[in-house]
Scaffold this motif. Structure first.
Motif, PDB file in Angstrom:
ATOM      1  N   SER A  64       0.766  -1.285  -0.012  1.00 55.00           N
ATOM      2  CA  SER A  64      -0.035   0.102   0.045  1.00 55.00           C
ATOM      3  C   SER A  64       0.761   1.329  -0.031  1.00 55.00           C
ATOM      4  CB  SER A  64      -0.990  -0.013   1.023  1.00 55.00           C
ATOM      5  OG  SER A  64      -0.177   0.063   2.509  1.00 55.00           O
ATOM      6  N   THR A  65       2.060   1.362   0.383  1.00 56.07           N
ATOM      7  CA  THR A  65       3.190   2.327   0.469  1.00 56.07           C
ATOM      8  C   THR A  65       4.004   2.370  -0.786  1.00 56.07           C
ATOM      9  OG1 THR A  65       4.627   1.006   1.623  1.00 56.07           O
ATOM     10  CG2 THR A  65       2.994   2.220   2.964  1.00 56.07           C
ATOM     11  N   ALA A  66       3.586   1.454  -1.756  1.00 56.12           N
ATOM     12  CA  ALA A  66       4.570   1.648  -2.916  1.00 56.12           C
ATOM     13  C   ALA A  66       4.786   3.020  -3.355  1.00 56.12           C
ATOM     14  CB  ALA A  66       3.832   0.699  -4.003  1.00 56.12           C
ATOM     15  N   ARG A  67       3.674   3.984  -3.804  1.00 57.57           N
ATOM     16  CA  ARG A  67       4.149   5.227  -4.277  1.00 57.57           C
ATOM     17  C   ARG A  67       5.000   5.797  -3.153  1.00 57.57           C
ATOM     18  NH1 ARG A  67       1.013   7.209  -8.357  1.00 57.57           N
ATOM     19  NH2 ARG A  67      -0.494   5.693  -9.041  1.00 57.57           N
ATOM     20  N   ALA A  68       4.903   5.976  -2.031  1.00 59.15           N
ATOM     21  CA  ALA A  68       5.712   6.640  -1.194  1.00 59.15           C
ATOM     22  C   ALA A  68       7.000   6.036  -1.275  1.00 59.15           C
ATOM     23  CB  ALA A  68       5.122   6.635   0.445  1.00 59.15           C
ATOM     24  N   GLN A  69       7.334   4.827  -1.383  1.00 54.91           N
ATOM     25  CA  GLN A  69       8.516   4.240  -1.470  1.00 54.91           C
ATOM     26  C   GLN A  69       9.257   4.653  -2.750  1.00 54.91           C
ATOM     27  OE1 GLN A  69       9.197   0.306   0.089  1.00 54.91           O
ATOM     28  NE2 GLN A  69       7.141   0.092   0.904  1.00 54.91           N
ATOM     29  N   ILE A  70       8.718   4.691  -3.836  1.00 54.31           N
ATOM     30  CA  ILE A  70       9.028   5.272  -5.018  1.00 54.31           C
ATOM     31  C   ILE A  70       9.537   6.603  -4.752  1.00 54.31           C
ATOM     32  CG2 ILE A  70       8.648   5.640  -7.434  1.00 54.31           C
ATOM     33  CD1 ILE A  70       8.763   2.714  -7.031  1.00 54.31           C
ATOM     34  N   GLN A  71       8.858   7.422  -4.215  1.00 51.32           N
ATOM     35  CA  GLN A  71       9.322   8.645  -4.059  1.00 51.32           C
ATOM     36  C   GLN A  71      10.640   8.925  -3.184  1.00 51.32           C
ATOM     37  OE1 GLN A  71       5.530  10.226  -2.382  1.00 51.32           O
ATOM     38  NE2 GLN A  71       4.807  10.603  -4.284  1.00 51.32           N
ATOM     39  N   ILE A  72      10.864   8.023  -2.245  1.00 50.62           N
ATOM     40  CA  ILE A  72      12.051   7.765  -1.239  1.00 50.62           C
ATOM     41  C   ILE A  72      13.018   7.483  -2.430  1.00 50.62           C
ATOM     42  CG2 ILE A  72      13.094   6.677   0.560  1.00 50.62           C
ATOM     43  CD1 ILE A  72      10.015   6.725   1.951  1.00 50.62           C
ATOM     44  N   CYS A  73      12.919   6.579  -2.891  1.00 45.59           N
ATOM     45  CA  CYS A  73      13.993   6.009  -3.742  1.00 45.59           C
ATOM     46  C   CYS A  73      14.490   7.172  -4.830  1.00 45.59           C
ATOM     47  CB  CYS A  73      13.533   4.663  -4.679  1.00 45.59           C
ATOM     48  SG  CYS A  73      13.472   3.448  -3.792  1.00 45.59           S
ATOM     49  N   VAL A  74      13.523   8.118  -5.662  1.00 38.45           N
ATOM     50  CA  VAL A  74      13.598   9.119  -6.462  1.00 38.45           C
ATOM     51  C   VAL A  74      14.542  10.092  -5.628  1.00 38.45           C
ATOM     52  CG1 VAL A  74      12.922  10.934  -7.745  1.00 38.45           C
ATOM     53  CG2 VAL A  74      12.089   8.511  -8.059  1.00 38.45           C
TER      54      VAL A  74
END
Length: 994
Positions: A64-74
């Motif tokens: 469920s946190t996928a979008r937030a985790q992608i933003q953290i990676c970027v």
């Protein structure tokens, strides 16, 4: 940059992933970060959607946190770039991110550029330069591509590794032509060991060994390969490899080095056909399907890739296929592209032999060399495409059999097939379905044809134009072409021309573009039974249809489902979901329905159409009756007419009616449409009976608009037919509707004529129902004794006809009258009798109503805990059945109980929930009634001003609904709150002076 150097590279993906900045090299980031970086680099300078990045990292199971985790990676990558001095930026671009960097700073793009330079050098006759450039391209590789990027990018990594192997094979072939066979033997032996099933390096090794004077070893390489192919694949080596073995055995002079120069030139001057039509300049949208098709066609070349683009007539399949073909042709299929319109939906489709003849000629085969037989042509076709990277586009295929022999045998080739049917019989094919354009893309397409200024000058008309054709690209292009040819026409005038459904298809024609003609090709290709089903299904204009309706329309229980599925296969009918049994539900596109209606009018007699409508309406009535019976424990509190029922398959009915209220709600649109259509068809008995039966749903879910619309239309029909009983029944039900909405005058105006008509008919059951409703009306208008007398007459009628639940209803209301007079023992006795009746016939809905009234009696006696238990059980029952009206009543009662128990916070929460539910149910009276109790609760807690505001809001509602009795009650509550506030203020004042 020197071709032999990789100096200046920032991003290295051809091996272990590396990032080199001007300050320092970035240490290997975590795997998730590497995967995001790789995905952005592979699409450098192009936007990569957030969904694509999520799929790259987690594939099918993102958290469920996928979008937030992608933003953290970027964010982490941006920091790393800055600290290491990396000359690249990651920009936020809807719907994701874009990595901006010079292409020559990424080894993947540098590799592909050098391969392209080498290909050009070969074509221009400069083999030494070509070999040098290819070696410099291969030197960029440091191991398997995208090492460390994670398993989700494995397909892209395999594709890159395949490109490297192809480049190496090309390089070796060129170097063999330059006489470097001695130096290549060891390298080729390693290639064959690593890729034993690839024929091309095995052939190169055989030739290098032969030219090095090692003939027997060359033949042994062939024999070992042949044994391996038979063992692993069950196949003999290709014709090319067999011919090479024969040439080595016979010491054929064609293998000599002095013959190789012309042979190589000939090999690179083989005809490369480029038959693709021009791509559409105004191609719009479809990003998702384009990406899916490209992903398949650009994948690894272990097997041949086949994409089947399927969709309706006029949906834009051909334009999409050509668009995708142009996008992948240059990079993935540089050896050419073949194209043919198979005319699969036309009267004379192209034959495989005809198409193979065209393709073989395009590939350079002389006309005299073409075999006559289709199998021999197919063999020759596959041989000519062996080890070549050619894309084949087969447009408008009619069936799998038309396509099978046109598929290349080489895994290096790709195929795009367009069809109206889903060609799922093509082994290994990937189905890509094309849907209608969304409204934004449709407007953009129209704007490109007629000009954005013209489109923006009439935005409302533009929106109407895209809606009226339902996003069908062919229809949009026709509209655009007609408007473009007539600049003096307004968009609004075009909307007007399309408004009449009878002539809409006439308007959707311009030159060679004709919607009707496009649809007729598919329709004419159906069998007669399937065409008949399509015609009859156009009779039913609803959102979606269950499969049994097709069976009812045709009165063919055995074949109805199969015939409907043929329409689905032909893309004339859409599957829009499944019902609780797992069976599909269907819907027409509006333009296809119009075409089917034209065919209906032309081929089906009015009597046939009427009989079909009657069966479907009879089916809906039969199922609605059974739903009511399951909710009420029998056919109680309901009048029925003489309309003919039609019974769907019994096991299907049992399954869908396991949740009868849920089924009624899910089919509400169809059930209401059936009432209206039966009325239009003059089926007065069916229409009034079905309308009455649906009150079970309307009352429970507060569907007041549907209740009124169906009943008024049915009332017109029965009056026109002179149907007195139907008229009386509908008036009685309308009286109940008006009472539910607290329109008391309208309720009386309907109930009194109903009472007169039932009296004339001597209809005991109808009289009992009408008197029950009149009794409620009298009670709510403040005349309890009149109400009691009418209820007694109603009860006697229900007893005479054996309507147990009708009796329970009335006895429950009589109990309320007893409670109002303080006759608690009598009331409890009456409620016990009513509860027994409900349980006798198993009527959970009415049982909940009786229990609710019993809980109210407990509350009136101060037995709060027992009242709480009863009403909590009622709340569970109504929530389980989806009775939102009953839920609002139960919440209200629980709120009052908690208030009496001095649990004020919970009481307020419950009362507010009840008000919200009333508002959702459009029950203004119910909400206002609960507001009076909430106001008194709020006042008790000291917030007088808020309490007064709540009462004033409720008073306004009672006034607008012309409920004078309740206005008086609201005034009394207001006076009570004001008086209590005055006393509190006086007490505070006295306390202050003491």
């Amino acid at each position: 940059m020197s071709l032999a150097s990789d100096e200046g590279l920032i991003f290295k993906l051809l091996g272990t992933i590396e990032v080199v900045g001007s300050i320092e090299q970035i240490s290997m980031p975590p795997r998730r970060q590497r995967t995001v970086l790789s995905a952005l680099l592979l699409e450098a300078n192009r936007v990569v959607g957030m969904d694509q990045l999520i799929d790259a990292v987690w594939e099918h199971t993102p958290p469920s946190t996928a979008r937030a985790q992608i933003q953290i990676c970027v964010s982490a990558l941006r920091r790393e770039f800055k600290s290491a001095g990396v000359d690249a930026q990651i920009e936020t671009r809807q719907p994701g991110y874009l990595l901006r960097v010079a292409a020559d700073k990424i080894d993947v793009f540098l590799f592909e550029r050098r391969v392209a330079i080498s290909d050009l050098a070969v074509r221009q006759g400069r083999p030494e330069e070509a070999a040098t450039v290819l070696r410099s391209a291969l030197a960029l590789w440091r191991g398997p591509a995208l090492s460390g990027a994670g398993a989700t990018l494995q397909n892209k990594a395999l594709r890159l590794d395949e490109k490297r192997l192809s480049a190496l094979e090309n390089c070796v072939e060129i170097e063999l032509s330059l006489g470097r066979h001695h130096a290549l033997v060891d390298e080729l032996q390693s290639m064959v060991t690593e890729n034993p099933l690839r024929e091309r390096p095995r052939g190169h090794l055989m030739l290098a060994l032969y030219r090095s004077g090692r003939q027997s070893e060359a033949l042994e390489v062939y024999r070992a390969g042949r044994d391996l192919f038979i063992e692993r694949l069950g196949l003999e080596p290709s014709d090319h490899l067999r011919r090479l073995e024969t040439a080595i055995l016979t010491d054929d002079k064609v293998l000599r080095l002095d013959q190789d120069g012309p042979a190589l030139a000939a090999a690179h001057n083989v005809v490369s056909p480029h038959q693709l039509p021009a791509t559409t300049s105004d191609f719009i949208g479809r990003q998702d399907v384009v990406a899916r098709a490209e992903n398949v066609l650009s994948g690894d070349h272990m097997t041949m890739h086949v994409v089947n683009i399927a969709g309706k007539a006029g949906i834009g399949k051909s334009a999409l296929a050509v668009h995708v073909a142009h996008r992948v042709a240059a990079d993935t299929y540089p050896d050419g592209q073949l194209y043919c319109d198979l005319r699969g939906t036309q009267a004379q489709p192209a034959t495989p032999a005809e198409v193979l003849g065209r393709f073989l000629s395009a590939l350079g085969a002389a006309g005299s060399a073409l075999p006559d037989g289709v199998d021999e042509r197919a063999d020759m076709y596959r041989s000519m495409l062996a080890n070549r990277r050619v894309l084949v586009v087969l447009d408008d295929a009619g069936s799998e059999s038309q396509v099978h022999q046109l598929l290349p045998g080489s895994p290096t080739c790709g195929v795009i097939v367009t069809s109206r049917a889903r060609l799922t019989g093509l082994a290994g094919s990937h189905l890509v379905e094309v849907d209608f354009m969304n409204s934004d893309d449709a407007r953009e397409l129209l704007g490109r044809i007629i000009g954005t200024q013209r489109l923006e000058s009439e935005p409302v008309a533009a929106e109407a134009l895209t809606e009226v054709v339902g996003g069908l690209p062919l229809a949009l292009r026709i509209i655009g072409a007609r408007l473009a040819a007539r600049p003096h026409w307004s968009l609004a005038s075009m909307v007007g021309r399309l408004a009449d459904e009878r002539h809409r298809l006439d308007e959707l024609a311009h030159g060679d573009m004709v919607v009707r003609a496009s649809l007729s090709l598919t329709y004419d290709g159906l069998g007669p039974d399937a065409r008949r089903v399509m015609r009859l299904m156009s009779l039913l204009e609803t959102e979606s249809l269950p499969v049994w309706t097709a069976t009812a329309l045709t009165d063919d229980p055995r074949h109805g489902f199969d015939l409907v599925e043929r329409l689905v296969d032909a893309q004339l009918l859409d599957v829009v979901g499944n019902d609780v049994t797992g069976l599909p539900r269907y819907r027409f596109h509006d333009l296809i329905r119009l075409y089917a209606k034209e065919q209906l009018a032309a081929h089906e007699a009015p009597a046939t159409q009427l009989a079909s409508v009657e069966r479907v309406a009879g089916g809906w009535l039969s199922m609605a009756e059974q739903a009511h019976q399951r909710l009420y424990g029998g056919d109680f509190t309901l009048l029925h007419g003489q309309g003919r029922r039609w019974q769907p398959h019994a096991p299907y009915v049992d399954q869908v009616l396991q949740d009868p209220m849920g089924w009624l709600e899910s089919e509400r649109a169809n059930l209401c449409a059936a009432v209206l259509q039966a009325a239009d068809a003059g089926l007065d008995e069916l229409c009034w009976d079905l309308a009455m039966t649906l009150v079970t749903l309307f009352e429970t879910r507060s569907c007041f608009d549907d209740w009124q619309h169906t009943h008024e239309r049915a009332l017109d029909a029965v009056r026109e037919a002179g149907n007195t009983r139907g008229t009386a029944a509908l008036l009685c039900s309308l009286g109940s509707l008006h009472h539910s909405q607290r329109r008391m005058d309208a309720s009386r105006a309907a109930l009194e004529p109903a009472l007169e008509l039932f009296t004339e008919l001597g209809d005991t059951h109808g009289l009992a129902l009408t008197r029950r409703n009149l009794g409620l009306l009298e009670y709510n208008e403040g005349r309890p004794e009149v109400s009691r007398q009418i209820f007694e007459e109603s009860l006697a009628g229900f007893k005479r006809v054996g309507d147990v639940i009708g009796q329970a209803h009335v006895v429950s209301h009589l109990a309320q009258l007893s409670l109002d007079r303080g006759e608690h023992e009598l009331a409890f006795s009456q409620l016990g009798d009513a509860l027994g009746m409900c349980r006798e016939v198993s009527s959970p809905r009415v049982e909940a109503q009786v229990l609710y009234r019993l809980g109210g009696a407990m509350l009136a006696q101060g037995r709060y805990e027992r009242a709480q238990q009863l009403i909590t059980s009622v709340l569970t029952m109504v929530q389980r059945s989806g009775d939102t009206v009953g839920e609002s009543y139960a919440l209200h009662s629980l709120g009052l109980i908690h208030g009496r128990m001095r649990m004020f916070a919970e009481a307020g929460r419950l009362l507010r929930r009840a008000i919200r539910l009333c508002e959702e149910n459009l029950d203004r009276f119910g909400a206002a009634r609960i507001q009076l109790d909430l106001a008194q609760l709020v006042s008790q807690r000291g917030d007088t001003f808020y309490a007064i505001a709540i009462v004033e809001q409720a008073t306004t509602t009672f006034h607008e609904l012309r409920l004078t009795l309740w206005e008086s009650k609201a005034l009394a509550v207001l006076q009570k709150i004001t008086a209590e506030n005055s006393l509190s203020a006086a007490g505070a004042s006295n306390g202050g002076t003491a």
